[in-house]
Motif scaffolding. Structure first.
Motif, PDB file in Angstrom:
ATOM      1  N   THR A 305     -24.859   0.256   5.444  1.00 16.12           N
ATOM      2  CA  THR A 305     -24.261   0.789   6.976  1.00 16.12           C
ATOM      3  C   THR A 305     -23.630   2.095   7.178  1.00 16.12           C
ATOM      4  O   THR A 305     -23.431   2.613   8.269  1.00 16.12           O
ATOM      5  CB  THR A 305     -23.194   0.104   7.106  1.00 16.12           C
ATOM      6  OG1 THR A 305     -23.572  -1.730   7.451  1.00 16.12           O
ATOM      7  CG2 THR A 305     -21.796  -0.478   8.634  1.00 16.12           C
ATOM      8  N   SER A 306     -22.926   2.061   6.290  1.00 16.34           N
ATOM      9  CA  SER A 306     -21.822   3.959   6.036  1.00 16.34           C
ATOM     10  C   SER A 306     -23.371   4.390   6.498  1.00 16.34           C
ATOM     11  O   SER A 306     -22.902   5.796   7.136  1.00 16.34           O
ATOM     12  CB  SER A 306     -21.586   3.962   4.902  1.00 16.34           C
ATOM     13  OG  SER A 306     -20.163   2.600   4.989  1.00 16.34           O
ATOM     14  N   SER A 350     -17.454   5.966   3.002  1.00 12.71           N
ATOM     15  CA  SER A 350     -17.885   4.429   2.474  1.00 12.71           C
ATOM     16  C   SER A 350     -16.661   3.684   2.631  1.00 12.71           C
ATOM     17  O   SER A 350     -15.444   4.182   2.625  1.00 12.71           O
ATOM     18  CB  SER A 350     -17.522   4.790   0.661  1.00 12.71           C
ATOM     19  OG  SER A 350     -17.620   3.982  -0.427  1.00 12.71           O
ATOM     20  N   GLN A 351     -17.365   2.326   3.407  1.00 15.34           N
ATOM     21  CA  GLN A 351     -15.681   1.766   3.188  1.00 15.34           C
ATOM     22  C   GLN A 351     -15.413   1.417   2.106  1.00 15.34           C
ATOM     23  O   GLN A 351     -14.199   1.842   2.348  1.00 15.34           O
ATOM     24  CB  GLN A 351     -16.700   0.310   3.488  1.00 15.34           C
ATOM     25  CG  GLN A 351     -15.813  -0.842   4.368  1.00 15.34           C
ATOM     26  CD  GLN A 351     -14.741  -1.562   3.916  1.00 15.34           C
ATOM     27  OE1 GLN A 351     -12.941  -1.779   2.770  1.00 15.34           O
ATOM     28  NE2 GLN A 351     -15.462  -2.083   2.170  1.00 15.34           N
ATOM     29  N   SER A 352     -15.851   1.036   0.999  1.00 15.10           N
ATOM     30  CA  SER A 352     -14.781   0.591   0.255  1.00 15.10           C
ATOM     31  C   SER A 352     -14.315   1.694  -0.186  1.00 15.10           C
ATOM     32  O   SER A 352     -13.356   1.699  -1.547  1.00 15.10           O
ATOM     33  CB  SER A 352     -15.998  -0.535  -1.061  1.00 15.10           C
ATOM     34  OG  SER A 352     -16.680   0.490  -1.694  1.00 15.10           O
ATOM     35  N   THR A 355     -18.702   3.540  -4.146  1.00 16.52           N
ATOM     36  CA  THR A 355     -20.216   2.560  -4.041  1.00 16.52           C
ATOM     37  C   THR A 355     -20.692   3.267  -5.152  1.00 16.52           C
ATOM     38  O   THR A 355     -20.684   4.686  -5.061  1.00 16.52           O
ATOM     39  CB  THR A 355     -20.776   2.591  -2.823  1.00 16.52           C
ATOM     40  OG1 THR A 355     -20.443   1.951  -1.598  1.00 16.52           O
ATOM     41  CG2 THR A 355     -22.381   2.380  -3.189  1.00 16.52           C
ATOM     42  N   VAL A 401     -18.997  -9.647   3.318  1.00 11.63           N
ATOM     43  CA  VAL A 401     -19.806  -8.439   3.339  1.00 11.63           C
ATOM     44  C   VAL A 401     -20.465  -7.419   4.596  1.00 11.63           C
ATOM     45  O   VAL A 401     -20.729  -6.055   3.841  1.00 11.63           O
ATOM     46  CB  VAL A 401     -20.841  -9.690   2.186  1.00 11.63           C
ATOM     47  CG1 VAL A 401     -21.723  -7.978   1.873  1.00 11.63           C
ATOM     48  CG2 VAL A 401     -20.307  -9.669   1.239  1.00 11.63           C
ATOM     49  N   ALA A 606     -23.696  -7.782  -2.553  1.00 12.78           N
ATOM     50  CA  ALA A 606     -21.938  -7.826  -2.545  1.00 12.78           C
ATOM     51  C   ALA A 606     -21.845  -6.560  -1.506  1.00 12.78           C
ATOM     52  O   ALA A 606     -22.111  -6.157  -1.445  1.00 12.78           O
ATOM     53  CB  ALA A 606     -22.483  -7.122  -3.825  1.00 12.78           C
TER      54      ALA A 606
HETATM   55  C1  G6P Z   1     -23.188  -2.083  -0.017  1.00 14.74           C
HETATM   56  C2  G6P Z   1     -22.446  -3.800   1.220  1.00 14.74           C
HETATM   57  C3  G6P Z   1     -22.961  -2.619   2.841  1.00 14.74           C
HETATM   58  C4  G6P Z   1     -22.360  -1.469   3.022  1.00 14.74           C
HETATM   59  C5  G6P Z   1     -22.891  -0.971   1.328  1.00 14.74           C
HETATM   60  C6  G6P Z   1     -22.220   0.332   1.293  1.00 14.74           C
HETATM   61  O1  G6P Z   1     -24.369  -2.707   0.266  1.00 14.74           O
HETATM   62  O2  G6P Z   1     -22.993  -4.874   1.332  1.00 14.74           O
HETATM   63  O3  G6P Z   1     -21.519  -3.724   4.000  1.00 14.74           O
HETATM   64  O4  G6P Z   1     -22.664  -1.044   3.481  1.00 14.74           O
HETATM   65  O5  G6P Z   1     -22.283  -1.598   0.075  1.00 14.74           O
HETATM   66  O6  G6P Z   1     -20.840   0.314   1.147  1.00 14.74           O
HETATM   67  P1  G6P Z   1     -19.692   1.796   1.094  1.00 14.74           P
HETATM   68  O7  G6P Z   1     -18.547   0.897   0.720  1.00 14.74           O
HETATM   69  O8  G6P Z   1     -19.429   2.649   0.524  1.00 14.74           O
HETATM   70  O9  G6P Z   1     -19.650   1.552   2.260  1.00 14.74           O
END
Ligand code: G6P
Length: 612
Positions: A305-306, A350-352, A355, A401, A606
């Motif tokens: 999604t990012s 990146s959300q998290s 990654t 997720v 995940a």
């Molecule tokens: C995984 C998640 C997605 C997310 C992607 C990138 O595949 O399931 O929802 O968009 O990782 O993650 P990030 O944390 O880097 O945005």
């Protein structure tokens, strides 16, 4: 990816571990397990599937133990069955390891260890870590030395929490490539891959750096490098609250996060808009603005999604700041020797902030000597810490997720960045800047309008189409990436095969798929391409496809062409993705509910993918 937690202290350990696992379940949910020390022995309990099953298995256990480790797994090596669930033990059953990451040289290590007489009971890469420590843990060798010697042999990534039955008052942790934090409490301490697991107990944390090992007791801890040099820890305060991690009355985190978007988008631009000057200010980038505004090229790299947000960023930055932008999948970028010449900078989204592919792309860019800027949600995450500078999106913890609120916040920050650069480069006038800034300021109430007035309608559309096996999502211009995102949302949580396409490209392939069983979503808002999109709609209708149009409020004419219409309020074309994506998120959500899918934890996915 996998979540790990370790605890030592005054409380009974099992409930602390289970609670921590539940808060990290979104990281992985193939299997789960825990181990604790009782009467000088390690007791390990594992279960397939979700944490609830593990909890059930433990419901009659009232273990008088105050030290333990636990794990929720997203399988990389070995089937997701009970045997392969963590913790993994050595031959003696006196060393227990939980691991997030991948041991890349595990085959060679396993072969070597088998030759030394070690017996393996699982197919996992992690089990070699337990045996390798055992191999080095000989008489007169302190455990910490055996541990560091073992870790020096490991290629790959790890975030580890480890128990040694010989030391029932010590917990060990180590980090290389996968996040690990130590939570500092009163007469208790925690180890975790994720702040969410421990925020209930403490908000004081220490982020382990790459190649660091920690020895944790109930009243303190020491941190070393793998070469045993002592490291001075830096205690930081977490800003997240427990309430943000609860569902707050919603049946699923995803729905809660969709409905949070009026607030989260506002949080992303709060204090950053300057209406009077028609611009934005982003303190995180302040000290680098002289460089950024003169860039000849920007490369944005991200995953999932990012990456879709990055594509929208490409439209925004090119349109408003006239700096050429390229968007790359992080996983591709890192392996194709990208040309990063003078005048180029890399943005990572990146959300998290964890990654693995995005992190590797960041490091590749640094190796090539270019600056890297971050657009990240999780404060203190690895990507946030390794970038030269960056902007937090302030969306708050995202647990579902399937990413929703992080996406709209990423777009908001990209819009702010583009506006700021456009103004500084003299491309956007004060009037145009004012116009955009005021439109952005109104986006939260417009999202709220969609949520309040269109949700029932979208639910009905989901009822109509939830049994279909395929769907197409079409959009043009800046809404083409939104079509990709709509398709991704549906795939992720409802397991319906869906494709996103630029509307006009449909006739070069996907049109062959259209028949009376194919729902086709069109983003058909009142913009310059509206008429062209209507022609594309006609093409679908004449082949009996079912048309769902996302249209601008007030457009009654579109009802003539579409089987269903979802309305969004009018806004500036450049900001329209912040609105057009909302119906798609809701459609995916209600479709998945009707299909009985696991909304917050879809199969095989995940939240944070910390392996390559
Ligand atoms: C995984 C998640 C997605 C997310 C992607 C990138 O595949 O399931 O929802 O968009 O990782 O993650 P990030 O944390 O880097 O945005």
């Amino acid at each position: 990816m996998c979540g790990i937690i370790g605890y030592i202290g005054k409380r009974k350990v099992v409930p602390v571990l289970i609670d921590g696992l539940k808060r990290m379940e979104y990281r992985g949910y193939d299997s789960a397990g825990l181990a604790y020390i009782r009467d000088g022995e390690i007791v390990a309990v594992k279960s397939m599937g979700k944490i609830a099953r593990l909890e059930q298995q433990l419901q009659d256990v009232d273990a008088e133990s105050h030290i333990g480790v636990a794990h929720t797994r997203w399988a990389t090596h070995g089937e997701p069955n009970e045997k392969n669930a963590h913790p993994h033990l050595d031959c003696t059953g006196r060393i227990a390891v939980v691991h997030n990451g991948i041991v890349e040289n595990y085959r060679a290590l396993r072969k070597y260890l088998q030759k030394q007489g070690h017996r393996f009971t699982t197919e996992t890469d992690t089990e070699v870590i337990a045996h390798l420590i055992e191999e080095y843990y000989k008489k007169d060798i302190p455990f910490i030395d055996a541990l560091t010697s073992a870790l020096l042999q490991i290629e790959g990534t790890y975030g580890l929490a480890i128990l040694n039955a010989d030391e029932p008052n010590k917990l060990y942790a180590a980090r290389h490539g996968s996040p690990v934090i130590i939570g500092k409490g009163e007469k208790e301490n925690f180890v975790a891959s994720d702040a969410a697991a421990i925020i209930r107990y403490t908000n004081r944390v220490i982020y382990l750096n790459e190649g660091e090992v920690a020895e944790v007791t109930d009243d303190g801890f020491e941190i070393f490098t793998l070469r045993k040099d002592r490291v001075k820890p830096e205690v930081q305060k977490l800003t997240m609250t427990l309430q943000e991690l609860e569902k707050g009355g919603y049946p699923h985190f995803m729905l809660k996060e969709i409905f949070e978007q009026p607030a989260t988008v506002r949080n992303s631009f709060r204090g950053r808009l300057n209406l009077e000057m028609g611009t934005a200010r982003l303190n995180g980038l302040k000290s680098h603005l002289d460089v950024i505004e003169k860039l000849k090229r920007i490369v944005i790299t991200a995953c999932g999604t990012s990456w879709h947000a990055a594509l929208i960023g490409e439209y925004l930055i090119e349109e408003l700041a006239r700096i050429p932008v390229e968007v790359e999948y992080a996983s591709e970028f890192r392996y194709r020797s990208p040309v990063l010449d003078d005048g180029t900078a890399v943005f990572v989204i990146s959300q998290s902030g964890e990654t693995a592919d995005t992190l590797a792309a960041l490091r590749e860019a640094h190796n090539q000597g270019v600056s890297v800027f971050g657009i990240v949600n999780v404060v203190g995450s690895t990507i946030a810490r390794e970038t030269d500078a960056g902007v937090y999106i302030h969306a708050g913890p995202e647990i579902g997720v399937a990413s929703t609120k992080a996406f709209t916040s990423q777009i908001t920050v990209l819009a702010l960045t583009a506006l700021m650069l456009g103004r500084r480069r003299g491309i956007v006038s004060t009037e145009r800047g004012y116009e955009l800034a005021s439109h952005l300021a109104k986006i939260p109430e417009k999202i709220k309008w969609i949520l309040d007035s269109q949700t029932a309608n979208i639910k009905k559309i989901a009822e109509k189409y939830h049994k279909k096996n395929n769907a197409l999502f079409l959009g043009r211009g800046i809404n083409f990436p939104v079509a990709l995102e709509g398709a991704l949302k549906l795939k992720e949580i409802s397991y319906i095969h869906a494709e996103g396409y630029p509307a006009a490209e449909m006739k070069h392939g996907p049109i062959a798929l259209i028949d009376e069983n194919m729902p086709v979503f069109f983003i058909a808002i009142d913009d310059l391409m509206y008429k062209k999109v209507v022609s594309n709609i006609e093409e679908v209708r004449s082949r009996k496809g079912k048309v769902i149009a996302i249209a601008t409020l007030g457009n009654e004419e579109i009802r003539r062409y579409a089987d269903d219409v979802v309305y969004i309020p009018e806004t500036d074309y450049l900001l329209s993705p912040l609105l057009t994506v909302i119906p798609m998120q809701l459609f995916a959500y209600y479709t998945a509910v009707l299909r009985g899918c696991s909304i917050d934890q879809p199969r095989n996915l995940a939240k944070s993918v910390t392996v390559e």
